[in-house]
Design an enzyme around this catalytic site. Structure first.
Site, PDB file in Angstrom:
ATOM      1  N   GLY A  14       0.808  -1.218   0.000  1.00 57.35           N
ATOM      2  CA  GLY A  14       0.000   0.000   0.000  1.00 57.35           C
ATOM      3  C   GLY A  14       0.838   1.264   0.000  1.00 57.35           C
ATOM      4  O   GLY A  14       1.971   1.273  -0.493  1.00 57.35           O
ATOM      5  N   VAL A  92       0.639  -3.940   6.713  1.00 56.42           N
ATOM      6  CA  VAL A  92      -0.766  -4.072   6.316  1.00 56.42           C
ATOM      7  C   VAL A  92      -1.591  -2.956   6.967  1.00 56.42           C
ATOM      8  O   VAL A  92      -1.105  -2.254   7.863  1.00 56.42           O
ATOM      9  CB  VAL A  92      -1.332  -5.455   6.715  1.00 56.42           C
ATOM     10  CG1 VAL A  92      -0.548  -6.565   6.030  1.00 56.42           C
ATOM     11  CG2 VAL A  92      -1.299  -5.653   8.223  1.00 56.42           C
ATOM     12  N   CYS A 279      -4.570   8.587   8.719  1.00 59.05           N
ATOM     13  CA  CYS A 279      -3.933   8.249   9.997  1.00 59.05           C
ATOM     14  C   CYS A 279      -4.234   9.138  11.200  1.00 59.05           C
ATOM     15  O   CYS A 279      -4.391   8.616  12.299  1.00 59.05           O
ATOM     16  CB  CYS A 279      -2.435   8.138   9.794  1.00 59.05           C
ATOM     17  SG  CYS A 279      -2.058   6.673   8.815  1.00 59.05           S
ATOM     18  N   PHE A 341      -7.102  14.578   0.285  1.00 62.71           N
ATOM     19  CA  PHE A 341      -7.024  15.112   1.654  1.00 62.71           C
ATOM     20  C   PHE A 341      -5.911  16.134   1.820  1.00 62.71           C
ATOM     21  O   PHE A 341      -5.872  16.886   2.787  1.00 62.71           O
ATOM     22  CB  PHE A 341      -6.920  13.982   2.685  1.00 62.71           C
ATOM     23  CG  PHE A 341      -5.541  13.402   2.864  1.00 62.71           C
ATOM     24  CD1 PHE A 341      -5.081  12.378   2.053  1.00 62.71           C
ATOM     25  CD2 PHE A 341      -4.708  13.868   3.881  1.00 62.71           C
ATOM     26  CE1 PHE A 341      -3.807  11.840   2.236  1.00 62.71           C
ATOM     27  CE2 PHE A 341      -3.439  13.330   4.077  1.00 62.71           C
ATOM     28  CZ  PHE A 341      -2.989  12.323   3.248  1.00 62.71           C
TER      29      PHE A 341
HETATM   30  P1  NAD Z   1      -3.020   0.337   2.565  1.00 62.04           P
HETATM   31  O1  NAD Z   1      -4.410  -0.060   2.824  1.00 62.04           O
HETATM   32  O2  NAD Z   1      -2.693   1.286   1.459  1.00 62.04           O
HETATM   33  O3  NAD Z   1      -2.119  -0.976   2.315  1.00 62.04           O
HETATM   34  C1  NAD Z   1      -2.201  -2.146   3.061  1.00 62.04           C
HETATM   35  C2  NAD Z   1      -2.123  -3.343   2.127  1.00 62.04           C
HETATM   36  O4  NAD Z   1      -1.980  -4.539   2.888  1.00 62.04           O
HETATM   37  C3  NAD Z   1      -3.365  -3.550   1.235  1.00 62.04           C
HETATM   38  O5  NAD Z   1      -2.999  -3.490  -0.119  1.00 62.04           O
HETATM   39  C4  NAD Z   1      -3.882  -4.949   1.642  1.00 62.04           C
HETATM   40  O6  NAD Z   1      -4.394  -5.692   0.550  1.00 62.04           O
HETATM   41  C5  NAD Z   1      -2.624  -5.594   2.180  1.00 62.04           C
HETATM   42  N1  NAD Z   1      -2.884  -6.701   3.105  1.00 62.04           N
HETATM   43  C6  NAD Z   1      -3.710  -6.745   4.177  1.00 62.04           C
HETATM   44  N2  NAD Z   1      -3.626  -7.924   4.803  1.00 62.04           N
HETATM   45  C7  NAD Z   1      -2.734  -8.678   4.116  1.00 62.04           C
HETATM   46  C8  NAD Z   1      -2.203  -9.997   4.279  1.00 62.04           C
HETATM   47  N3  NAD Z   1      -2.577 -10.763   5.301  1.00 62.04           N
HETATM   48  N4  NAD Z   1      -1.308 -10.438   3.374  1.00 62.04           N
HETATM   49  C9  NAD Z   1      -0.912  -9.657   2.347  1.00 62.04           C
HETATM   50  N5  NAD Z   1      -1.365  -8.406   2.149  1.00 62.04           N
HETATM   51  C10 NAD Z   1      -2.259  -7.912   3.021  1.00 62.04           C
HETATM   52  O7  NAD Z   1      -2.465   0.929   3.955  1.00 62.04           O
HETATM   53  P2  NAD Z   1      -1.244   1.970   4.159  1.00 62.04           P
HETATM   54  O8  NAD Z   1      -1.732   3.372   3.982  1.00 62.04           O
HETATM   55  O9  NAD Z   1      -0.067   1.494   3.404  1.00 62.04           O
HETATM   56  O10 NAD Z   1      -0.997   1.797   5.710  1.00 62.04           O
HETATM   57  C11 NAD Z   1      -0.381   0.630   6.233  1.00 62.04           C
HETATM   58  C12 NAD Z   1      -0.006   0.875   7.689  1.00 62.04           C
HETATM   59  O11 NAD Z   1       0.959   1.920   7.776  1.00 62.04           O
HETATM   60  C13 NAD Z   1      -1.164   1.327   8.572  1.00 62.04           C
HETATM   61  O12 NAD Z   1      -0.997   0.745   9.837  1.00 62.04           O
HETATM   62  C14 NAD Z   1      -0.980   2.820   8.662  1.00 62.04           C
HETATM   63  O13 NAD Z   1      -1.488   3.333   9.865  1.00 62.04           O
HETATM   64  C15 NAD Z   1       0.521   2.968   8.638  1.00 62.04           C
HETATM   65  N6  NAD Z   1       1.013   4.248   8.115  1.00 62.04           N
HETATM   66  C16 NAD Z   1       0.451   4.834   7.024  1.00 62.04           C
HETATM   67  C17 NAD Z   1       0.975   6.009   6.501  1.00 62.04           C
HETATM   68  C18 NAD Z   1       0.374   6.674   5.290  1.00 62.04           C
HETATM   69  O14 NAD Z   1       0.818   7.753   4.958  1.00 62.04           O
HETATM   70  N7  NAD Z   1      -0.576   6.092   4.603  1.00 62.04           N
HETATM   71  C19 NAD Z   1       2.111   6.570   7.085  1.00 62.04           C
HETATM   72  C20 NAD Z   1       2.684   5.944   8.197  1.00 62.04           C
HETATM   73  C21 NAD Z   1       2.126   4.772   8.694  1.00 62.04           C
HETATM   74  C1  UGA Z   2       0.870  12.261   8.590  1.00 63.62           C
HETATM   75  C2  UGA Z   2       2.186  12.613   9.290  1.00 63.62           C
HETATM   76  O1  UGA Z   2       2.608  13.906   8.858  1.00 63.62           O
HETATM   77  C3  UGA Z   2       3.261  11.584   8.983  1.00 63.62           C
HETATM   78  O2  UGA Z   2       4.445  11.884   9.711  1.00 63.62           O
HETATM   79  C4  UGA Z   2       2.755  10.190   9.373  1.00 63.62           C
HETATM   80  O3  UGA Z   2       3.696   9.211   9.029  1.00 63.62           O
HETATM   81  C5  UGA Z   2       1.458   9.923   8.640  1.00 63.62           C
HETATM   82  O4  UGA Z   2       0.486  10.944   8.966  1.00 63.62           O
HETATM   83  C6  UGA Z   2       0.837   8.623   9.006  1.00 63.62           C
HETATM   84  O5  UGA Z   2       1.089   8.061  10.056  1.00 63.62           O
HETATM   85  O6  UGA Z   2       0.037   8.201   8.171  1.00 63.62           O
HETATM   86  P1  UGA Z   2      -0.121  12.517   6.128  1.00 63.62           P
HETATM   87  O7  UGA Z   2      -1.421  12.215   6.783  1.00 63.62           O
HETATM   88  O8  UGA Z   2       0.264  11.746   4.935  1.00 63.62           O
HETATM   89  O9  UGA Z   2       1.076  12.322   7.179  1.00 63.62           O
HETATM   90  O10 UGA Z   2      -0.074  14.051   5.720  1.00 63.62           O
HETATM   91  P2  UGA Z   2       0.149  15.424   6.542  1.00 63.62           P
HETATM   92  O11 UGA Z   2       1.036  16.271   5.748  1.00 63.62           O
HETATM   93  O12 UGA Z   2       0.512  15.182   7.939  1.00 63.62           O
HETATM   94  O13 UGA Z   2      -1.300  16.082   6.475  1.00 63.62           O
HETATM   95  C7  UGA Z   2      -2.398  15.559   7.197  1.00 63.62           C
HETATM   96  C8  UGA Z   2      -3.576  16.504   7.088  1.00 63.62           C
HETATM   97  O14 UGA Z   2      -3.339  17.695   7.830  1.00 63.62           O
HETATM   98  C9  UGA Z   2      -3.862  16.973   5.661  1.00 63.62           C
HETATM   99  O15 UGA Z   2      -5.258  17.023   5.444  1.00 63.62           O
HETATM  100  C10 UGA Z   2      -3.255  18.357   5.627  1.00 63.62           C
HETATM  101  O16 UGA Z   2      -3.849  19.177   4.660  1.00 63.62           O
HETATM  102  C11 UGA Z   2      -3.548  18.842   7.028  1.00 63.62           C
HETATM  103  N1  UGA Z   2      -2.635  19.911   7.496  1.00 63.62           N
HETATM  104  C12 UGA Z   2      -1.303  19.691   7.587  1.00 63.62           C
HETATM  105  C13 UGA Z   2      -3.167  21.139   7.878  1.00 63.62           C
HETATM  106  O17 UGA Z   2      -4.387  21.359   7.818  1.00 63.62           O
HETATM  107  N2  UGA Z   2      -2.317  22.118   8.326  1.00 63.62           N
HETATM  108  C14 UGA Z   2      -0.973  21.918   8.433  1.00 63.62           C
HETATM  109  O18 UGA Z   2      -0.262  22.853   8.857  1.00 63.62           O
HETATM  110  C15 UGA Z   2      -0.459  20.681   8.045  1.00 63.62           C
END
Ligand code: NAD
Ligand code: UGA
Length: 468
Positions: A14, A92, A279, A341
């Site tokens: 993902g 995941v 998140c 977003f």
């Molecule tokens: P996502 O939904 O984009 O990706 C997760 C993937 O895992 C999916 O494609 C799903 O099909 C796969 N999956 C689930 N169960 C599985 C299994 N048993 N075997 C194989 N594949 C499997 O999610 P994401 O945004 O990549 O987030 C993943 C994690 O990272 C979450 O815990 C999230 O909180 C964390 N995180 C996300 C961000 C972000 O910016 N999106 C940043 C930091 C941390």
């Molecule tokens: C956020 C964190 O910044 C990452 O460090 C973290 O890894 C991630 O969540 C996660 O755990 O998923 P992200 O959600 O991708 O990252 O994007 P951000 O840049 O943090 O923005 C989040 C939201 O806040 C957006 O809607 C953005 O527009 C808003 N935002 C951000 C504001 O309204 N004001 C700001 O000053 C900054």
């Protein structure tokens, strides 16, 4: 001595698993990296010959072009990749639970558990298992229990926590130059040795002093804490934006002034129509649930308020639109610019635009949406999910998706800027003004456009954090 990592498997292709492990492959040509997922369509997209990748992220395509087929592979053969690897990232999804115990707050750990059981079932040699997903404190312990209860003789499992701090839209930059890499491990000789093995991988491009090693539970909690503190800054500045609107102060000036204090710092103080993304809300709710589980109701209430302020900010914005348009938007045309977003992503999870459009629909307005990256199907899915009781046909009678900002604004009574796409700053506003109904209203939910310039053209501009 620590395990020498030559093969890495990443479970979950993902937003996190894909970019993170693609960068590891790029920076570590001597390591074979295989990213696996159960979702075949997603893996096919990662493998697509013309690089039509499943997620939009600046710089990502370039990384994948350089490493794919060399030492970076995408596959649905989860078992094989697990068997081959010495180190496995679990990346995941961990969404908020929708039903059962802790519904609406706790993280749904089903995917983490299934991935963990999969590792236990198929592994025939020792593994370092790394939590990459964001999880509640002490999840590593559950993973260890599952792995140990199911392991074969001579298979050892060491669990590490290595949360990811990348932000969408800047993921590649963040991964190339992380502020820090955090690794948590048990403070046993085996735990510390596993930690060193992972630190070795990052040492290929991250300066040593930026790799922080801590205990497992601290690492898990630090991830929730970092997101909670970041979101809290936005809710604080958004709360102040309401005071600005009521008093005549200007939130941009206030943020600038307080950000000059080196203890506060200038980043992440931009008032907005509310934070979105997959998140912030999920992780704060997770922290609220954790606090409650620890019998700390005051702590839970404190963090919950960050999410409540965000909901209030979105509601307040919708109301301001209605109030400004002479207390009714029924039958009026509203152009919504931006659906993602934040800028530079096609991701719409928890996007404020979804809530705004839902509000406009409940007032029976007509909405035209334009976003430069978001797929049309995604927009329909999100709007349907936001109003599950309204048939999609009905939604489609009131909402249409435009091919350009100009088209969305044609004949509109009001424009709402919901995402801070840079291109919206550079639109031909004179031309747009000509095509709109008069008075032509513009609501800037992102402090994006030059209000004075637009007012001069003739727009009635309303900006977040400034009096009307
Ligand atoms: P996502 O939904 O984009 O990706 C997760 C993937 O895992 C999916 O494609 C799903 O099909 C796969 N999956 C689930 N169960 C599985 C299994 N048993 N075997 C194989 N594949 C499997 O999610 P994401 O945004 O990549 O987030 C993943 C994690 O990272 C979450 O815990 C999230 O909180 C964390 N995180 C996300 C961000 C972000 O910016 N999106 C940043 C930091 C941390
Ligand atoms: C956020 C964190 O910044 C990452 O460090 C973290 O890894 C991630 O969540 C996660 O755990 O998923 P992200 O959600 O991708 O990252 O994007 P951000 O840049 O943090 O923005 C989040 C939201 O806040 C957006 O809607 C953005 O527009 C808003 N935002 C951000 C504001 O309204 N004001 C700001 O000053 C900054």
């Amino acid at each position: 001595s620590p395990t020498k990592v030559t093969k890495i498997c990443c479970i979950g292709a993902g937003y996190v698993g894909g970019p993170t492990c693609a960068v590891i492959a790029l920076k570590c040509p001597h390591i074979k990296v295989t990213i696996v997922d159960l979702n075949k369509a997603r893996i096919d997209a990662w493998n697509s010959p013309d690089f039509k990748l499943p997620i939009y992220e600046p710089g990502l395509e370039d990384v994948v072009r350089k490493a794919r087929g060399r030492n970076l592979f995408f596959s649905t053969d989860v078992d094989k990749a697990i068997q081959e690897a010495e180190l496995i990232f679990v990346s995941v999804n961990t969404p908020t639970k929708k039903s059962g115990v802790g519904a609406g707050f706790a993280a749904d750990l089903n995917y983490v558990e299934l991935a963990t059981r999969n590792i236990a079932n198929v592994a025939t040699s020792s593994k370092i298992v790394v939590e990459k997903s964001t999880v509640p404190c002490r999840t590593a312990e559950s993973m260890r229990t599952i792995l140990e209860a199911n392991s074969k003789p001579n298979c050892r499992f060491d669990i590490l926590s290595n949360p990811e701090f990348l932000a969408e839209g800047t993921a590649i930059q963040d991964l190339f130059k992380p502020d820090r890499v955090l690794i948590g491990s048990l403070q046993t000789p085996e735990g510390i040795s596993a930690c060193e093995a992972l630190a070795e991988v990052y040492a290929n491009w991250v300066p040593k002093e930026r790799v922080l090693t801590v205990g497992l539970w601290s690492s898990e909690l630090s991830k929730l804490a970092a997101n909670a503190m970041l979101a809290q800054r936005i809710s604080s500045v958004n709360a102040l934006s309401a005071i600005c609107e009521a008093t005549g102060a200007n939130i941009d000036e206030v943020a600038h002034a307080i950000g000059y204090d080196t203890r506060i710092g200038p980043k992440f103080l931009k008032a907005s129509v509310g934070f979105g993304g997959s998140c912030f809300q999920k992780d704060i709710l997770n922290l609220v649930y954790l606090s409650e589980s620890c019998h700390l109701p005051e702590v839970a209430a404190y963090w919950r308020q960050v999410v409540e302020m965000n909901e209030y900010q979105k509601r307040r914005f919708s109301k301001r639109v209605v109030d400004t348009l002479f207390n009714t938007i029924t039958g009026k045309r509203i152009a919504v610019l931006g659906f993602a977003f934040k800028a530079d992503t096609g991701d719409t999870r928890e996007s404020a635009a979804i809530t705004l459009i839902k509000d406009f629909l409940s007032e029976r307005a007509f909405v035209k949406v334009f976003d430069p990256q978001v797929q049309h199907d995604q927009i329909w899915m999100d709007l349907q999910e936001a109003s599950p009781l309204v048939p999609l046909d009905h939604i489609k009678k009131h909402v249409s998706i435009s091919g350009s900002a100009l088209e969305a604004c044609k004949n509109a009574d009001a424009i709402v800027i919901a995402t801070e796409w840079k291109e919206f700053k550079e639109l031909d506003w004179e031309e747009i003004y000509k095509t709109m109904n008069k008075p032509a209203f513009l609501f800037d939910g992102r402090l994006l456009v030059d209000a004075a310039k637009l007012t001069k053209i003739g727009f009635k501009v309303t900006t977040i954090g400034r009096p009307s």
